[in-house]
Design an enzyme around this catalytic site. Structure first.
Site, short mmCIF file in Angstrom:
data_model
loop_
_atom_site.label_atom_id
_atom_site.label_comp_id
_atom_site.label_asym_id
_atom_site.label_seq_id
_atom_site.Cartn_x
_atom_site.Cartn_y
_atom_site.Cartn_z
N HIS A 166 3.56 -5.64 -42.48
CA HIS A 166 4.21 -4.45 -41.92
C HIS A 166 3.58 -4.07 -40.59
N ARG A 167 2.32 -4.45 -40.44
CA ARG A 167 1.61 -4.15 -39.19
C ARG A 167 1.97 -5.18 -38.12
N GLN B 253 -2.39 -2.88 -32.77
CA GLN B 253 -2.18 -3.23 -34.18
C GLN B 253 -2.64 -4.68 -34.43
N ILE C 277 16.31 2.01 -0.46
CA ILE C 277 16.04 0.58 -0.32
C ILE C 277 14.54 0.33 -0.21
N GLU D 28 3.61 0.55 -11.29
CA GLU D 28 5.04 0.64 -10.93
C GLU D 28 5.67 1.92 -11.47
N GLY E 248 -13.15 -7.28 -37.80
CA GLY E 248 -14.27 -7.27 -36.86
C GLY E 248 -14.10 -8.29 -35.75
N GLY F 13 -3.30 -3.58 -4.88
CA GLY F 13 -3.94 -4.79 -5.39
C GLY F 13 -4.29 -5.75 -4.26
N ALA G 48 0.83 -1.20 0.00
CA ALA G 48 0.00 0.00 0.00
C ALA G 48 0.86 1.25 0.00
N GLN G 49 1.17 1.72 -1.19
CA GLN G 49 2.00 2.92 -1.31
C GLN G 49 1.19 4.09 -1.88
C1 LIG Z 1 -0.83 -7.33 -18.53
C2 LIG Z 1 -0.24 -6.82 -17.29
C3 LIG Z 1 0.68 -5.70 -17.57
C4 LIG Z 1 1.53 -5.17 -16.72
C5 LIG Z 1 1.60 -5.29 -15.29
C6 LIG Z 1 2.16 -6.54 -14.82
C7 LIG Z 1 2.14 -6.86 -13.59
C8 LIG Z 1 1.59 -5.97 -12.59
C9 LIG Z 1 0.16 -6.16 -12.40
C10 LIG Z 1 -0.49 -5.47 -11.56
C11 LIG Z 1 0.13 -4.38 -10.79
C12 LIG Z 1 0.57 -4.85 -9.46
C13 LIG Z 1 1.14 -4.08 -8.62
C14 LIG Z 1 1.38 -2.70 -8.84
C15 LIG Z 1 1.98 -2.07 -7.85
C16 LIG Z 1 2.30 -0.65 -7.84
O1 LIG Z 1 2.04 0.09 -8.75
S1 LIG Z 1 3.10 -0.18 -6.44
C17 LIG Z 1 3.32 1.55 -6.57
C18 LIG Z 1 4.40 1.87 -7.53
N1 LIG Z 1 4.66 3.26 -7.48
C19 LIG Z 1 5.59 3.79 -8.20
O2 LIG Z 1 6.25 3.12 -8.95
C20 LIG Z 1 5.81 5.26 -8.03
C21 LIG Z 1 6.84 5.77 -8.99
N2 LIG Z 1 7.64 6.76 -8.37
C22 LIG Z 1 8.88 6.51 -7.92
O3 LIG Z 1 9.40 5.40 -8.00
C23 LIG Z 1 9.58 7.68 -7.30
O4 LIG Z 1 8.66 8.67 -6.94
C24 LIG Z 1 10.59 8.30 -8.28
C25 LIG Z 1 9.91 8.73 -9.56
C26 LIG Z 1 11.67 7.25 -8.58
C27 LIG Z 1 11.25 9.53 -7.63
O5 LIG Z 1 11.78 9.20 -6.39
P1 LIG Z 1 11.70 10.26 -5.20
O6 LIG Z 1 10.29 10.65 -5.08
O7 LIG Z 1 12.32 9.67 -4.00
O8 LIG Z 1 12.52 11.47 -5.76
P2 LIG Z 1 13.99 11.92 -5.54
O9 LIG Z 1 14.24 12.24 -4.13
O10 LIG Z 1 14.21 12.98 -6.55
O11 LIG Z 1 14.87 10.64 -5.82
C28 LIG Z 1 15.43 10.40 -7.03
C29 LIG Z 1 16.72 9.70 -6.68
O12 LIG Z 1 16.41 8.44 -6.14
C30 LIG Z 1 16.96 7.43 -6.96
N3 LIG Z 1 16.02 6.31 -6.98
C31 LIG Z 1 14.72 6.40 -7.17
N4 LIG Z 1 14.17 5.19 -7.14
C32 LIG Z 1 15.17 4.34 -6.91
C33 LIG Z 1 15.24 2.94 -6.77
N5 LIG Z 1 14.17 2.15 -6.89
N6 LIG Z 1 16.45 2.42 -6.52
C34 LIG Z 1 17.55 3.18 -6.44
N7 LIG Z 1 17.55 4.51 -6.56
C35 LIG Z 1 16.37 5.07 -6.79
C36 LIG Z 1 17.12 8.06 -8.29
O13 LIG Z 1 18.07 7.40 -9.07
C37 LIG Z 1 17.54 9.44 -7.91
O14 LIG Z 1 18.90 9.36 -7.53
P3 LIG Z 1 19.85 10.63 -7.61
O15 LIG Z 1 19.75 11.11 -9.00
O16 LIG Z 1 21.20 10.10 -7.28
O17 LIG Z 1 19.34 11.64 -6.63
C1 FAD Z 2 -4.00 -1.73 -12.11
C2 FAD Z 2 -3.22 -0.95 -11.11
C3 FAD Z 2 -2.68 -1.59 -10.02
C4 FAD Z 2 -2.00 -0.87 -9.05
N1 FAD Z 2 -1.52 -1.52 -7.94
C5 FAD Z 2 -0.93 -0.81 -6.97
C6 FAD Z 2 -0.47 -1.46 -5.77
O1 FAD Z 2 -0.58 -2.67 -5.60
N2 FAD Z 2 0.07 -0.69 -4.81
C7 FAD Z 2 0.23 0.65 -4.94
O2 FAD Z 2 0.73 1.27 -4.03
N3 FAD Z 2 -0.16 1.28 -6.08
C8 FAD Z 2 -0.73 0.59 -7.08
N4 FAD Z 2 -1.13 1.22 -8.23
C9 FAD Z 2 -0.93 2.65 -8.37
C10 FAD Z 2 0.15 2.99 -9.41
O3 FAD Z 2 1.41 2.65 -8.96
C11 FAD Z 2 0.03 4.47 -9.72
O4 FAD Z 2 -1.20 4.67 -10.37
C12 FAD Z 2 1.17 4.94 -10.59
O5 FAD Z 2 2.39 4.90 -9.88
C13 FAD Z 2 0.93 6.35 -11.14
O6 FAD Z 2 0.65 7.24 -10.10
P1 FAD Z 2 -0.68 8.13 -10.13
O7 FAD Z 2 -1.82 7.26 -10.44
O8 FAD Z 2 -0.73 8.87 -8.86
O9 FAD Z 2 -0.46 9.10 -11.34
P2 FAD Z 2 0.04 10.58 -11.26
O10 FAD Z 2 1.37 10.59 -10.57
O11 FAD Z 2 -1.03 11.45 -10.74
O12 FAD Z 2 0.30 10.86 -12.79
C14 FAD Z 2 -0.71 11.41 -13.64
C15 FAD Z 2 -0.04 12.11 -14.82
O13 FAD Z 2 0.82 13.14 -14.34
C16 FAD Z 2 2.11 13.04 -14.89
N5 FAD Z 2 3.12 13.33 -13.87
C17 FAD Z 2 3.09 13.06 -12.55
N6 FAD Z 2 4.22 13.43 -11.94
C18 FAD Z 2 5.01 13.93 -12.89
C19 FAD Z 2 6.34 14.47 -12.89
N7 FAD Z 2 7.08 14.55 -11.78
N8 FAD Z 2 6.86 14.91 -14.05
C20 FAD Z 2 6.13 14.83 -15.20
N9 FAD Z 2 4.88 14.31 -15.25
C21 FAD Z 2 4.33 13.88 -14.12
C22 FAD Z 2 2.24 11.56 -15.31
O14 FAD Z 2 3.13 11.40 -16.38
C23 FAD Z 2 0.84 11.19 -15.67
O15 FAD Z 2 0.62 11.49 -17.02
C24 FAD Z 2 -1.81 0.52 -9.21
C25 FAD Z 2 -2.35 1.17 -10.33
C26 FAD Z 2 -3.05 0.46 -11.26
C27 FAD Z 2 -3.61 1.16 -12.45
#
Ligand SMILES: CC/C=C\C/C=C\C/C=C\C/C=C\C=C\C(=O)SCCNC(=O)CCNC(=O)[C@H](O)C(C)(C)COP(=O)(O)OP(=O)(O)OC[C@H]1O[C@@H](n2cnc3c(N)ncnc32)[C@H](O)[C@@H]1OP(=O)(O)O
Ligand code: FAD
Length: 661
Positions: free
Chosen positions: A323-324, A385, A267, A415, A392, A186, A147-148
């Protein structure tokens, strides 16, 4: 030799299969990482086929959401008995494959525990916590979601708080605002009873940033939400409707625990890396599935004539259809290969981290972000594609595309949103650019060599060498990608620096360059994908297999050049004549692939269960099975729908009566 020829199959498919110039098992072994893996896939698929209790009772397209969940719950309750018999449970690929066969694509009620919740406990807990939660988690005595994400999300700015109470030595977890509600996790809605909650850690009025907390959200026995917890399902979605994505409000909840600082401040993000590493090969697999359906269907579907009077042709004979579709095949393979490589890289780095070595973390993070972004985006476009290529019938749930494509949609978001992740790649590239500019000015060496970005430091003058050689030189194409990637990286860097010199803050300058930063990131990942594909093909022995792989590689590389031709041509690096050679190479590759196309997709060895498509059936008997599929629709249980007379029947009857008056 195509090993899938069976005499009762559709004659067009038999004909296609008989033309194979290579051994489909050798191709399958290349794709799945060796003959033994291919054999194990077949054994696992056989096990699944032989155990009817693991099958769906009706196609899931015919189920309501509750029925989907109940069907998946039923399978989850017997899954553990089967997996130990079907798989080597210590082999993640076998486990993943069995999961995929049993649950297919729409999610299931134990998925987030397996891919995120439990791995977080494995990778981010100390010895004492592991003793308490590892074995029980492995046994699924509890199920943990991750839960993030919150209604408003940006990890650094998460609003959920975990405040350490010195007196009671407890953490108090709280959702202080409506936007701090956890939203999306999830299986949190109903299935899981524990949540790994990412919350801002506060100790003595100081915030230590987001940290994961192990929070029991439902009573282990009654499964009712615990006091202070408001939890539920967020409702139907585009796809993943067999998953109960949830919302969660925490009202001063007290999980117990101690605070142990991690070896690296990111981490806490490692669980996301693991899933990003899984997503890329999955995108490859999805795209190959879509291509398999569309290519098989295109081989049995006859429409229109090429030579008037010669009869209707297989639609796969149209160059536009090739090509598609064929580039999707090539891209799918590129993602599978790159995904396999980086998955292994990820596991090695995570092991290093456990031993306190975080030196490769940044490299890994950048490549995983980029590959996840590119593969999910291109797979989504590619699957569309494939769907369109089926006319259809591609729009019918019988094709498999509605379920496949609607589940694919989440790939660009989960992610981490793709653009946000591309900007992470760009951040990494800007550090390399700074080293390049610094090195050139002051004659210093870059921080550390690394084969992923070494090319950026190569200063030799570049000339585009793409030519019309009969045997294409892949190195020349790779060099073009490297040239473009370096150019875009340095251009973005220089623009950033100029903006800062003109007084913009770093953050504002970054935003003003962000479209160009994303372009540089895409170019870097394109280079990585191309290099990996070339390296993998170079390791293949055996001319028949090598020849067909080179045809696919040729298509992949030249198609990608065409995709980025504006960048290559704008400064005169690539000439108009060279673009002509690029197109020629694409068309040549299409016609070389055409006779082998069905055998290539057969080589993936996808079962009909995996394809879940009447159009893509291995035996090619599409039309008779389309009728059977339609007849099985719940709407056809009745000749007259039970509510017909109440509404439409009455309306027509009333209209008839009126007209008689
Ligand atoms: C058919 C099916 C298709 C596909 C799906 C298949 C399977 C999945 C099915 C269902 C989904 C299931 C689960 C889904 C779960 C989730 O979605 S969980 C939530 C996920 N959320 C995110 O991913 C959020 C994304 N955002 C981020 O990761 C961070 O906000 C960030 C964009 C990386 C920014 O980090 P932060 O906010 O901390 O900002 P900064 O302080 O600026 O840090 C940046 C510096 O940190 C370093 N960094 C960032 N991340 C990492 C990492 N993971 N490891 C190491 N270092 C990291 C980065 O390099 C920067 O470093 P610096 O430049 O040296 O400062
Ligand atoms: C099917 C599904 C399963 C999921 N499962 C989980 C789960 O198990 N656990 C969990 O914690 N989360 C989960 N999530 C949440 C998911 O990780 C987030 O939806 C995803 O990380 C995007 O964040 P958001 O929805 O807040 O989009 P937002 O961050 O609001 O992004 C919306 C738009 O704003 C733009 N944007 C945002 N920030 C920036 C930036 N810094 N610079 C430029 N553009 C930006 C993006 O490009 C995007 O177009 C799930 C989502 C889905 C759809």
């Amino acid at each position: 030799m195509n090993h899938q020829i069976k005499k009762d199959d559709n004659p067009d498919l038999i004909e296609e299969r008989s033309k194979a110039t290579f051994d489909t098992d050798a191709f399958g072994a290349f794709i799945w990482g060796g003959y033994n893996n291919l054999k194990r896939r077949r054994e696992i698929a056989r096990y699944y086929e032989d155990h009817k209790e693991l099958h769906d009772t009706v196609p899931i397209a015919f189920m309501t959401r509750e029925e989907k969940l109940e069907n998946a719950y039923r399978k989850a309750s017997i899954f553990e008995n089967h997996i130990k018999k079907a798989c080597d449970v210590n082999n993640p690929e076998e486990v993943r494959y069995f999961n995929w066969l049993v649950y297919h694509i729409d999610g299931h009620p134990t998925s987030v525990h397996s891919i995120m919740g439990f791995p977080t406990i494995i990778n981010q807990s100390d010895k004492e916590q592991q003793e308490r939660w590892l074995q029980s988690g492995e046994n699924r005595e509890y199920l943990a979601t991750y839960a993030q994400t919150e209604l408003g999300t940006n990890i650094k700015k998460l609003e959920t708080t975990a405040t350490y109470d010195q007196k009671t030595e407890e953490f108090i977890l709280n959702s202080p605002t409506v936007t701090s509600l956890k939203w999306w996790p999830g299986n949190m809605g109903h299935s899981h009873n524990v949540a790994i909650v990412m919350a801002q850690l506060w100790i003595n009025n100081k915030c230590y940033g987001p940290h994961p907390f192990f929070v029991q959200i439902r009573d282990p026995k009654t499964h009712k939400p615990l006091p202070g917890i408001t939890v539920g399902d967020i409702g139907p979605k585009f796809g993943l409707n067999t998953t109960d994505n949830g919302f969660l409000k925490l009202d001063h909840v007290f999980p117990n625990g101690t605070y142990v600082p991690p070896v690296h401040d990111k981490i806490a993000y490692s669980s996301m890396m693991l899933v990003r590493a899984i997503i890329t090969p999955l995108m490859g697999e999805n795209l190959c599935i879509g291509a398999t359906i569309a290519i098989r269907y295109s081989a049995i579907r006859r429409q229109g004539e090429i030579k008037p009077g010669d009869g209707e042709v297989q639609i796969l004979d149209y160059q536009t259809q090739q090509h598609r579709l064929f580039p999707q095949l090539a891209r799918g393979i590129a993602f599978l290969l790159a995904g396999r490589n980086t998955y292994n890289f990820c596991n090695n780095v995570l092991k290093d981290i456990k031993n306190g070595d975080v030196s490769l973390l940044a490299d890994l993070h950048a490549i995983l972000c980029g590959l996840k972004a590119i593969s999910s985006y291109q797979a989504e476009l590619g699957l569309e594609q494939c769907r369109m290529a089926c006319g259809g019938h591609g729009y019918s749930a019988a094709s498999g595309f509605p379920l496949l494509n609607s589940n694919q949609f989440n790939g660009v978001t989960v992610e981490g949103d793709n653009l946000v992740l591309l900007l992470q790649v760009a951040r990494y590239l800007m550090k390399r650019a700074k080293e390049i500019r610094y090195e050139i000015r002051y004659g210093q060496q870059p921080s550390k060599p690394n084969e992923i970005y070494d090319y950026l430091f190569d200063d030799a003058p570049k000339k585009c060498l793409i030519d019309q050689a009969y045997v294409p030189n892949y190195k020349n194409v790779l060099e073009s990608f490297e040239y473009l990637s370096k150019k875009l990286t340095l251009q973005a860097y220089d623009k950033l620096e100029q903006l800062k010199q003109r007084g913009r803050t770093s953050e504002v300058a970054w935003n003003e360059c962000s479209v160009e930063l994303c372009k540089a990131a895409r170019a870097h990942i394109r280079t990585f994908l191309a290099r990996t594909f070339i390296n993998e093909v170079n390791q293949v022995n055996g001319l028949p297999l090598l020849t067909v792989l080179k045809d696919l590689l040729q298509l992949y590389l030249f198609y990608e050049v065409k995709e980025c031709m504006a960048g290559l041509m704008e400064d005169g690096y690539m000439l108009g004549q060279q673009l002509h050679y690029v197109k020629k190479n694409i068309y040549e590759a299409l016609s070389k692939i055409r006779p082998n196309a069905v055998s290539i997709v057969d080589s993936f060895d996808f079962t009909d269960r995996e394809l879940n498509s009447v159009l893509g059936r291995r035996d090619g008997h599409v039309y008779e099975n389309l009728l059977k599929w339609a007849q099985a629709s719940p709407l056809n249980k009745h000749d007259v729908l039970p509510f017909h007379h109440k509404y439409l029947g009455r309306m027509m009857e009333e209209a008839r009566q009126k007209s008689r008056l």
